[in-house]
Enzyme design. Structure first.
Site, PDB file in Angstrom:
ATOM      1  N   LYS A  89       0.840  -1.196   0.000  1.00  0.00           N
ATOM      2  CA  LYS A  89       0.000   0.000   0.000  1.00  0.00           C
ATOM      3  C   LYS A  89       0.875   1.247   0.000  1.00  0.00           C
ATOM      4  CE  LYS A  89      -3.949   1.842   2.652  1.00  0.00           C
ATOM      5  NZ  LYS A  89      -4.837   1.579   3.812  1.00  0.00           N
ATOM      6  N   SER A 163      -9.518   1.469   3.075  1.00  0.00           N
ATOM      7  CA  SER A 163      -8.787   2.356   2.197  1.00  0.00           C
ATOM      8  C   SER A 163      -7.698   1.639   1.379  1.00  0.00           C
ATOM      9  CB  SER A 163      -8.115   3.460   3.020  1.00  0.00           C
ATOM     10  OG  SER A 163      -7.185   2.914   3.945  1.00  0.00           O
ATOM     11  N   SER A 187      -9.504  -1.500   6.983  1.00  0.00           N
ATOM     12  CA  SER A 187      -8.997  -1.188   5.642  1.00  0.00           C
ATOM     13  C   SER A 187      -8.242  -2.312   4.961  1.00  0.00           C
ATOM     14  CB  SER A 187      -8.121   0.063   5.697  1.00  0.00           C
ATOM     15  OG  SER A 187      -8.912   1.203   5.918  1.00  0.00           O
TER      16      SER A 187
END
Length: 479
Positions: A89, A163, A187
């Site tokens: 990420k 996210s 997330s």
């Protein structure tokens, strides 16, 4: 508890460098008032550069990968992750690639890796690059990246979940085998559930967060997403274990027995009715049927949510404001003592981060200033109370099982209010507050869309929870 007026919210906006109009300020007043009601109820990096990331653009059919190496990085051709393609990420440092946190306002390029990045490489992984994300991790749906909304590879009209949207989509699209996401309120688990894959949030303190841009340090974790539980276990085993650069880490390694699946053989799981009641009938029924098909012994358990959903929002936003306000330094137990993160936040403070970021933070930041921390204290008390209730619920069972998200993956554009967001994170965020490990696996389909079960286990019993998750996943595959 008295909240700030419009002048107090304006002062907070000015302090944080947010350029917002009067409508946004008035919304901050309303948000602070709502949050106040909840509270009343209860190694240094070398060569860091900061720039505008104009050269960072999504690549791939689904905008899931932001920046990639010309050829995948690999430190070893042997190890448990040999031949495994991995993405991380974009709030986790990787040498030579910009960290943007999904925002076009700022980027920091480091010459060193985050601890988890180093560990993946040491385990033989092929590091492909960075995955897209909601800007500053502020969004559970995957619709708030400055680089474009990530598409859900299995259901393009549905949100990919956030996210860690790019991480989930990259795995589901088979662009990579494993992706690291960060999980502050769900997330990792939410995109895994929306994209029909496996995701694991570790025990808080199991995986070091050095080299990672925080959202809320008391809630943040880093965990793997994969297409099967076995690969997720290998990814988690590779990154777990204490590191001196993150003093909040607690255990030296993750204990993974050779026959880890056997941990589910005699498992009894608790079904917390409150979490099923808040889920749609279709989702709740599908998860119960999956538990029955897996042959797991079940007992009903009580786990009242209380005010934990709302307390989560207050804790998360307030801690992010502190982190932002202190230029990326969490004094005491923070893992972010890196030049990369400091430089990134310093650059972000002088940029206009946009209305979405400001809207998520202004109310809590102004309320915290107005109450001199009293609102945050009350929210932490609520988190402690929920943690204690979770411990009681887990006393006589191996794990808890419940729906991961409360509905089928929502349609794009439907996540507009706090109540909307709770359909995605209402079942996941409470366990960030509790610090317990939680894994999610797809267990059924309804109307062609995935339904996932969340498995919550006691602190540092991550592998027990994953063994139960594997049993659930295996039963769904057989069906």
């Amino acid at each position: 508890m008295t909240g700030p007026d419009i002048d107090g919210v304006r002062e907070t906006a000015d302090r944080l460098g947010f350029d917002v109009d009067d409508d946004r300020l008035r919304q901050g007043v309303d948000d602070a008032a709502s949050l106040g009601e909840i509270a009343a109820d209860v190694d240094d990096d070398a060569g860091v550069t900061v720039n505008t990331p104009a050269n960072v653009t999504p690549s791939g059919d689904h905008d899931e990968l932001l920046a990639t190496y010309e050829t995948p990085r690999q430190a070893s051709q042997v190890g448990p992750l040999a031949e495994t393609r991995v993405a991380i990420k974009d709030n986790i440092a990787a040498s030579g690639l910009p960290t943007t946190c999904g925002s076009k306002c700022v980027a920091a390029v480091s010459e060193t890796d985050a601890v988890v990045t180093t560990r993946l490489l040491e385990a033989g992984a092929q590091l492909v690059g960075k995955a897209n994300m909601d800007a500053f991790a502020l969004g559970p749906s995957g619709e708030f990246s400055d680089y474009g909304t990530v598409q859900n590879p299995i259901a393009p009209d549905r949100v990919p979940g956030g996210s860690s949207s790019g991480s989930g989509a990259a795995v589901a699209a088979e662009a990579v085998d494993v992706a690291l996401g960060t999980d502050t309120g769900g997330s990792v688990r939410i995109p895994a559930a929306c994209c029909g894959i496996v995701g694991a949030k570790p025990t808080h303190g199991l995986v070091p967060r050095h080299g990672f841009v925080s959202f809320a340090p008391s809630l943040d974790t880093i965990g793997p997403l994969a297409r099967d539980v076995e690969t997720a276990v290998a990814g988690l085993e590779a990154i777990a274990g204490a590191d001196a650069r993150d003093p909040s880490t607690r255990t030296r390694s993750l204990d993974v027995p050779g026959e880890w699946r056997s941990l589910a053989d005699d498992a009894t799981v608790g079904l917390p009715q409150q979490f099923f009641d808040r889920s749609s009938d279709a989702v709740a029924t599908a998860v119960r049927s999956a538990v029955e098909a897996a042959g797991l012994q079940t007992v009903p358990v009580e786990l009242p949510l209380g005010h934990i959903e709302r307390a989560y929002f207050l804790i998360g936003a307030t801690e992010f404001v502190w982190f932002f306000d202190q230029t990326g330094i969490v004094r005491g137990q923070g893992p972010e003592y890196t030049a990369t993160v400091h430089s990134f936040i310093d650059g972000a403070r002088s940029a206009d981060l946009g209305g979405h970021v400001a809207g998520r933070l202004l109310g809590s930041g102004a309320l915290d200033a107005e109450t001199d921390g009293e609102a945050y204290r009350a929210a932490r008390q609520e988190a402690t109370a929920f943690t204690e209730r979770t411990e009681v619920a887990l006393e006589d069972v191996s794990a808890l099982v419940m729906p991961t998200i409360r509905t089928l993956p929502p349609k794009r554009g439907a996540m507009n209010t706090t109540e909307d967001m709770l359909t995605l994170l209402g079942n996941t965020a409470p366990f960030n507050a509790a610090g317990t490990p939680a894994a999610t696996v797809p267990v059924a389909e309804v109307d062609g869309l995935p339904v996932s079960a969340q498995v919550v286990s006691p602190w540092f019993k991550d592998i027990t929870g994953l063994a139960v998750a594997d049993r659930l996943h295996g039963a769904s595959i057989r069906d």
